[in-house]
Design an enzyme around this catalytic site. Structure first.
Site, PDB file in Angstrom:
ATOM      1  N   GLU A 388      65.832  26.216  17.123  1.00  0.00           N
ATOM      2  CA  GLU A 388      67.140  25.958  18.718  1.00  0.00           C
ATOM      3  C   GLU A 388      66.530  26.819  19.398  1.00  0.00           C
ATOM      4  O   GLU A 388      66.911  26.984  20.721  1.00  0.00           O
ATOM      5  CB  GLU A 388      67.832  26.029  17.134  1.00  0.00           C
ATOM      6  CG  GLU A 388      69.451  25.933  18.226  1.00  0.00           C
ATOM      7  CD  GLU A 388      70.455  26.042  17.208  1.00  0.00           C
ATOM      8  OE1 GLU A 388      70.784  27.475  16.908  1.00  0.00           O
ATOM      9  OE2 GLU A 388      71.448  25.563  16.564  1.00  0.00           O
ATOM     10  N   ASP A 568      65.935  18.441  16.447  1.00  0.00           N
ATOM     11  CA  ASP A 568      66.602  18.201  17.656  1.00  0.00           C
ATOM     12  C   ASP A 568      66.353  19.121  18.539  1.00  0.00           C
ATOM     13  O   ASP A 568      66.980  19.647  19.826  1.00  0.00           O
ATOM     14  CB  ASP A 568      68.542  18.664  17.450  1.00  0.00           C
ATOM     15  CG  ASP A 568      68.398  20.855  16.361  1.00  0.00           C
ATOM     16  OD1 ASP A 568      67.669  20.222  15.985  1.00  0.00           O
ATOM     17  OD2 ASP A 568      69.359  20.802  17.053  1.00  0.00           O
TER      18      ASP A 568
END
Length: 987
Positions: A388, A568
């Protein structure tokens, strides 16, 4: 070695079925005095209702430990009997057991086996080609596979030829035309890939594919083209459709055709109404031919210098005969306006983040999760980092290039990412060359509590086919994965790298190490995890080579490696690459980042593993024995929670899995669009079916958001194909989405995964970008409702005060099941959200503001758009009042830090659980045993300068407060400033 077990010459009766099977005996390790092996029974005869396998060694081997079966050894003869749970082996099924043993002298493999008292190696089957399936459906413009192996072990190599015969010439053999089977690989299926070319008809043609070998009967495969039943129509692909043109300068957009034309096509660009200062500088007439139709051609717009301080807009129409026109909106960025404070603040924030004095980056140039070290959330230490953080770093550098025209930092960010968090070839020992797409992984159920671990592998559960591995290998030339692992111990706080001499792990650094934490079901919060190295050689954890696997898998052993991707983050990296391409192209600097864009497209190729069920089971699975997938039938076309891959250090076996759980907050329709046929060619993955997969995913993700949207507007949790993580019986009456059952809190429960507003802001920010770029009406419908709800729950106070939702509660379910490929789900009047408490979190506020910014920029002054713009500005202005020397900061109270010394009890099921009987050590000597706590296996925390505040709380004082500078939050606040300053240059 592999032994073939032939048909026994005994009558088939109810009491004694005919045995027809194969046994594969594979050594898993051998130290010279000890060894391990796996034994797999493949049943190709009548169903087995209980089994006994026996063999005799030629040496003095002795079994010392066995799993998934029981054994008796008399001298050199071993008799193995099934466990209670794996005695039934259906026709076509298989079962595996394993053992460890000791020996001296030689250690030859056994060459003869019996199954249920029938001597193997008696009457052997005649040699034949085993082809599965013999009827294959090949989607037009896509591929499909079938497998080939031999029926019995040959005495020498057998060459197999695969050739296309009579029928539809659009169906061809693209790989596997020539296969070789040896006495050692005869029973390993090899894949043949067929392709169906895109054509202009609407027929489903057929073609016969022959599989032959000298002296063996020919096997024919019938291949049927699955036509899309529509005649392809020409279209114009224009990106981007919104262009900012600096006054006195120029900007570009790209044009290409959607499909190959039969003859030349002339495309014209015409200026429409609006600001006359914006004109076409070049590209007013473009010619596309059958050879260059899919290559982008640029149209350059320029904005004349004027004396006003307005930012005018003008519409340009891109048109061709017989093709639907496309409109591009160009906005002049005026240089007569007052200095843009938000761009200035972006550069100030950027320089703080990049300053060595701030402490955001390691000596290697890796972004830490946070500047502060005493931090426990998803990472369990502040100087770990995540994929991330890398994805936000890329986005930060893309915006820096947008503002300054300097793209070297963007390229550097990807290079550092590739060096440290995308596992190298050396970091994937064996290169997964032993991976079998027809048998991707052994099944392990997930359980509700960490105390139910370790779990047993169940080889009787049949996994589906992995349809990506062969295509990716054909595209890139190897089995290596190109994805980020989610977690790094950057400073080697745990010590897995210190003093390491592990060349088999392919990691020469002694500071930056791959680690993992979560392994034990939905209730395992960060406070209940046991950190462990991604490459486990057995140096730490349980002694004697056990390492950490016995905590998670029964009879697990070290000597293996594994990585886990967070989809993600990979999708966010591709999203950032799209904007880098857009902004660099506007500047004429695309060539400076072309190599990085190619890497982003490659990452998107592998990111498709996020579409698949954990064990490649078909949607609708409600028991471990449900139908396994074939081809792409197990693809949900949503971004799931993770996908993983790994193998053993001796390259005897390899595996890949997806995840059955799909969360609303993980979806990224913007990245899906960027890699679809409508997106820019530079980000289109190279594999032949990848771009069409992303096109389908784009539609599916928007449908998913609509299906999950509550009556108020917030997006509910998600859906799963594996209820409770073990394909359990689904709750009655709960709606499904393309076969996936609604799950209010998918993946984890402590705290519930649907609780955090940040997932709302992340998901809707991507949707807002998609709406801004494409004008998608379905994206607008979702955003209109969500933005109105979010604004109603937001307060802009005086000074630096602001608040928006933090935690939410949910009631109800979606209104109905949905599986319409082309439509959209209806409203959900009985699905409700309520806000439990509110927050001023820096990172969430930045993501929320960015959502509102892109929505407002597209809404062009609508009432809701103006409210969104005002709220975004209000958030940014108030956050700027919270500046310190490192960025933007707010104080946090951490009541959850009381869990540092939680002791697990069976009654509360809370705290670190270590099973009785396990005993090991961390690298620093901390003992891992039943009764250990989060802190006791992380004693280094007591040396942290902030520890006294936590100790005071553990001693009965108030909950401690901290001021954290998380990298992702600081970077996204900078991104929000750049977005607002660029899209609203007049404030």
């Amino acid at each position: 070695m592999v032994a073939a077990l032939g048909l026994a010459g005994v009558p088939t009766t109810a009491a004694q079925a005919a045995v027809a099977c194969e046994v594969q005996y594979t050594k898993t390790w051998d130290s010279g005095s000890g060894f391990g092996a796996d034994v797999t029974i493949r049943n190709v005869g009548d169903p087995l209702n209980g089994w006994t396998v026996s063999w005799t060694w030629s040496g003095n081997q002795r079994i010392t430990q066995m799993w998934n079966a029981s054994y008796d050894q008399q001298g050199a003869t071993v008799t193995v009997t099934n466990a209670a749970y794996n005695g039934d082996v259906p026709t076509g099924g298989q079962v595996t057991f394993g053992f460890n043993g000791s020996y001296s002298g030689t250690n030859a493999d056994p060459t003869s086996f019996t199954v249920n008292g029938v001597t193997c190696g008696g009457d052997q089957e005649e040699q034949a080609l085993v082809v599965s399936p013999t009827e294959v459906t090949v989607p037009e413009g896509g591929t499909a596979t079938f497998s080939v192996r031999l029926q019995t072990q040959p005495s020498s190599d057998v060459d197999v030829t695969v050739a296309a015969g009579a029928g539809d010439p659009d169906i061809t053999v693209v790989s596997g035309e020539s296969l070789t089977f040896t006495p050692s690989n005869w029973d390993t299926p090899q894949n043949v890939t067929l392709a169906a070319a895109q054509d202009g008809d609407i027929e489903n043609g057929e073609r016969t594919i022959s599989v032959s070998a000298p002296g063996l009967p020919v096997v024919n495969v019938t291949a049927v083209e699955e036509d899309d039943d529509t005649t392809p129509t020409q279209s114009l692909v224009v990106t981007p459709k919104n262009v900012s043109v600096p006054e006195g300068d120029s900007a570009v957009f790209n044009v290409r055709l959607g499909i190959e034309p039969a003859s030349d096509v002339t495309v014209t660009v015409t200026a429409g109404s609006g600001d006359p200062d914006i004109t076409v500088a070049s590209g007013e007439s473009l010619t596309f031919t059958p050879s260059n139709w899919d290559e982008d051609q640029q149209v350059r717009l320029e904005a004349a210098q004027d004396d006003d301080d307005a930012n005018g807009t003008r519409t340009f129409t891109v048109a061709a005969d017989g093709v639907d026109p496309v409109e591009v909106t160009a906005t002049e960025v005026d240089d007569d306006a007052e200095a843009n404070d938000y761009i200035t603040e972006f550069l100030t924030q950027y320089n703080k983040i990049k300053s060595e004095a701030s402490g955001y980056f390691s000596p290697e140039g890796i972004p830490y999760h946070s500047v502060e070290t005493l931090l426990v959330e998803a990472p369990d230490h502040g100087h770990e980092t995540t994929s991330e953080a890398f994805s936000y770093w890329l986005w930060l550098e893309a915006n820096y290039g947008r503002i300054t025209g300097n793209w070297a930092p963007f390229n550097n960010a990807w290079n550092v990412m590739e060096q440290y968090i995308i596992p190298s070839a050396e970091g994937q020992p064996g290169g997964q060359s032993t991976y079998r797409p027809d048998d991707p992984a052994d099944y392990a159920p997930e359980y509700d509590q960490p105390s139910e671990y370790p779990v047993a592998l169940d080889n009787s559960v049949v996994a589906g086919q992995d349809p990506l591995a062969d295509e990716l290998q054909q595209t890139y030339g190897n089995r290596l994965m190109y994805s980020m692992h989610w977690l790094l111990d950057v400073d080697d706080v745990y010590g897995y790298g210190t003093g390491r001499t592990q060349p088999e792990c392919g990691d020469n650094t002694q500071r930056v190490t791959y680690i993992n934490t979560y392994q034990r079901g939905p209730q395992e919060s960060v406070w209940e995890t046991v950190p462990h190295p991604s490459c486990d050689t057995g140096r730490f954890g349980a002694p004697g080579g056990g390492g950490y696997p016995p905590l998670f898998i029964q009879d697990g052993q070290a000597g293996q490696w594994r990585y886990t991707a967070a989809p993600d983050a990979d999708a966010r990296a591709i999203q950032a690459a799209y904007w880098a391409l857009t902004w660099a192209s506007e500047q004429g600097n695309e060539s400076q980042i072309s190599q990085t864009l190619a890497k982003a497209a490659k990452m998107g190729d592998f990111l498709r593993y996020a579409f698949y069920d954990k064990y490649f089971k078909n949607p609708g699975c409600d028991s471990p024995s449900c139908t396994p997938g074939s081809g792409k039938s197990s693809s949900n076309y949503l971004l799931n929670w993770y996908f993983s891959w790994g193998g053993d250090l001796d390259n005897q076996w390899s595996w890949r899995i997806g995840s059955s759980h799909n969360h609303g907050g993980y979806q990224n329709p913007m990245a899906a669009w960027a890699m679809s046929p409508e997106g820019p060619a530079q980000l289109r993955p190279l594999s032949p079916t990848a771009s069409s997969d992303w096109e389908k995913s784009l539609k599916r993700q928007i449908q998913f958001y609509k299906w999950l949207q509550s009556d108020e507007g917030a997006i509910a949790g998600g859906a799963t194909n594996s209820w409770k993580g073990r394909y359990d019986t689904r709750p009655a009456g709960v709606p499904t989405f393309f076969g996936l059952v609604y799950d209010e809190a998918p993946v984890y429960h402590d705290p519930p995964s649907n609780q955090w507003f940040g997932f709302q802001a992340w998901g809707m920010q991507r949707m807002a970008e998609l709406y801004y770029v494409t004008g998608d009406p379905d994206a607008k419908d979702v955003l209109d409702k969500w933005v109105a709800w979010a604004l109603s729950e937001t307060t802009l106070g005086s000074g630096s005060e602001y608040s928006f939702p933090s935690d939410m509660e949910w009631e109800g379910t979606p209104a109905a099941s949905f599986s319409d490929e082309s439509g959209m789900p209806g409203p959900n009047p009985d699905l409700h959200v309520s806000v439990v408490n509110y927050s001023n979190d820096v990172g969430v506020a930045a993501a929320y503001a960015r959502t509102l910014i892109y929505y407002a920029a597209k809404e062009n002054g609508s009432e809701l758009g103006e409210r969104a713009k005002a709220t975004a500005k209000g958030l940014l202005d108030r956050m700027l009042l919270l500046k310190d020397d490192k960025g933007i900061a707010v104080e946090e109270t951490r009541a959850d830090y009381e869990r540092f010394d939680d002791v697990w009890t069976s009654s509360e099921q809370k705290g670190l659980y270590i099973p009785e009987g396990y005993s090991g050590t961390m690298p620093n000597g901390d003992v891992i045993e039943h009764g250990s706590t989060f802190l006791s296996i992380r004693s280094f925390y007591q040396d942290d300068p902030d520890w006294p505040k936590v100790q005071a709380h553990l001693d009965g004082g108030p909950a401690p407060t901290f001021t954290y500078h998380r990298f992702w939050a600081q970077a996204d606040f900078a991104n929000a400033l750049a977005d607002y300053g660029t899209l609203f240059p007049n404030g």
